[in-house]
Motif scaffolding. Structure first.
Motif: not given
Length: 113
Positions: A22-43
């Protein structure tokens, strides 16, 4: 005959499988929410790009309006004599006798000397 049941003692690692997954899945989605193409940095990157493109569009629109205004002066129904004179002088290399001419050396002659 009595039936006895055996109970196995659960290993501590077995108890950690679900929380670690569960922590691995949460970390994966959390990372992409911040650094993904449409994440906070990408936005923020996309918004900066939109501002740059909007500024370029505004410059091109104003340049186009300027060119449309100059072309409208050359239309037969609204011919501007000054514009015709300017275009004729530019294309035919003509000057009036009262005009002051400033001769600048061309780039080719400057390179030769």
């Amino acid at each position: 005959m009595s039936a006895t049941t055996r109970q196995r003692k659960q290993s501590p690692l077995r108890r950690l499988i679900i929380p670690v997954a569960a922590l691995s899945v949460l970390a994966y989605f959390g990372f992409h929410a911040l650094n993904g193409e449409l994440g906070l940095v990408g936005r923020a990157r996309i918004e900066h790009q939109v501002q740059d493109l909007q500024a370029e569009l505004d410059a091109l629109v104003s340049e186009r309006q300027h060119l449309v205004a100059r072309v409208s002066l050359l239309r037969p129904e609204s011919l501007d004599p000054d514009m015709v004179d300017e275009r004729a002088r530019l294309n035919l290399n003509l000057v009036h006798e009262n005009d002051l001419t400033i001769l600048r050396p061309s780039a080719v002659r400057a390179q030769v000397n």
